[in-house]
Design an enzyme around this catalytic site. Structure first.
Site, mmCIF file in Angstrom:
data_model
loop_
_atom_site.group_PDB
_atom_site.id
_atom_site.type_symbol
_atom_site.label_atom_id
_atom_site.label_comp_id
_atom_site.label_asym_id
_atom_site.label_seq_id
_atom_site.Cartn_x
_atom_site.Cartn_y
_atom_site.Cartn_z
ATOM 1 N N ASP A 59 0.861 -1.183 0.000
ATOM 2 C CA ASP A 59 0.000 0.000 0.000
ATOM 3 C C ASP A 59 0.902 1.240 0.000
ATOM 4 O OD1 ASP A 59 0.833 0.401 2.616
ATOM 5 O OD2 ASP A 59 -1.154 0.161 3.524
ATOM 6 N N HIS A 60 0.312 2.409 0.263
ATOM 7 C CA HIS A 60 1.062 3.662 0.198
ATOM 8 C C HIS A 60 2.217 3.725 1.187
ATOM 9 C CE1 HIS A 60 -2.439 3.798 2.817
ATOM 10 N NE2 HIS A 60 -1.760 4.599 3.604
ATOM 11 N N CYS A 96 2.932 -3.261 4.199
ATOM 12 C CA CYS A 96 2.083 -2.133 4.571
ATOM 13 C C CYS A 96 2.692 -1.554 5.841
ATOM 14 C CB CYS A 96 0.611 -2.527 4.723
ATOM 15 S SG CYS A 96 0.216 -3.656 6.057
ATOM 16 N N THR A 139 2.122 -1.618 9.234
ATOM 17 C CA THR A 139 2.435 -2.573 10.305
ATOM 18 C C THR A 139 2.632 -3.988 9.784
ATOM 19 O OG1 THR A 139 0.108 -3.138 10.627
ATOM 20 C CG2 THR A 139 0.993 -1.293 11.949
ATOM 21 N N GLY A 140 2.166 -4.258 8.587
ATOM 22 C CA GLY A 140 2.151 -5.613 8.044
ATOM 23 C C GLY A 140 0.874 -6.360 8.370
ATOM 24 N N HIS A 194 10.154 -22.763 9.836
ATOM 25 C CA HIS A 194 9.133 -23.387 10.681
ATOM 26 C C HIS A 194 7.723 -23.272 10.107
ATOM 27 C CE1 HIS A 194 11.672 -23.307 14.650
ATOM 28 N NE2 HIS A 194 12.268 -23.943 13.658
ATOM 29 N N HIS A 216 7.148 -29.481 11.825
ATOM 30 C CA HIS A 216 6.616 -28.219 11.304
ATOM 31 C C HIS A 216 5.624 -28.470 10.165
ATOM 32 C CE1 HIS A 216 9.309 -26.151 13.926
ATOM 33 N NE2 HIS A 216 10.350 -26.787 13.412
#
Ligand code: RB5
Length: 142
Positions: free
Chosen positions: A8-9, A65, A67-68, A98, A133
């Site tokens: 995003d921006h 983005c 914060t992700g 993992h 895993h």
């Protein structure tokens, strides 16, 4: 190997830096993100990249983005997508080793471009460890 990248921006500069960095290493990049800092909604670019990955048009994805979290929340609605957030190189390694994340999600407002490159390197080069895993990732989708 063809890698999709969406942003995003908040992630434009990071996307551009990563495209240059990974292209120089020989990876093919497909851009699903915005190329301006005009505000957009992360889901609008996340879903097309997830669709391309599940359709086999790209091999892996990177999403950015602020914060992700918006990207991870959107991407993980898609069956077969494991989008994992990483903010250090060691977490980048572990999200492959993992969790076998097929999309790496980066929090652009909380890391530098050089940190983003280091995280991507670890994620791309780490082998998935399988074993326990594999059993665990098979339990993710209810
Ligand atoms: C955009 O301001 C911001 O909300 C977005 O980049 C992301 O952090 C959302 O999870």
């Amino acid at each position: 190997m063809t890698i999709g990248i969406c942003n995003d921006h908040a992630g434009v500069d990071y996307k551009n830096a990563l495209v240059e960095y990974l292209t120089a290493k020989g990876y093919g990049l497909v851009n699903f993100g915005t190329d301006t800092t005009d505000s957009i909604d992360y889901a609008d670019v996340a879903h097309p990249m997830a669709d391309a990955l599940t359709a086999g048009k790209i091999d892996l994805g990177i999403a950015l983005c602020g914060t992700g979290n918006g990207m991870a929340l959107s991407l993980n609605h898609h069956k077969g997508i494991r989008a994992g957030l990483a903010w250090t190189p060691e977490i980048g390694r572990l999200v492959k080793a993992h969790n076998n994340a097929n999309i790496l999600v980066l929090p652009a407002r909380f890391i530098s471009c050089s940190e983003a490159e280091a995280i991507v390197d670890k994620w791309l080069t780490a082998p998935f460890e399988g074993g326990r895993h594999q059993r665990r990732i098979e339990k993710i989708e209810p």
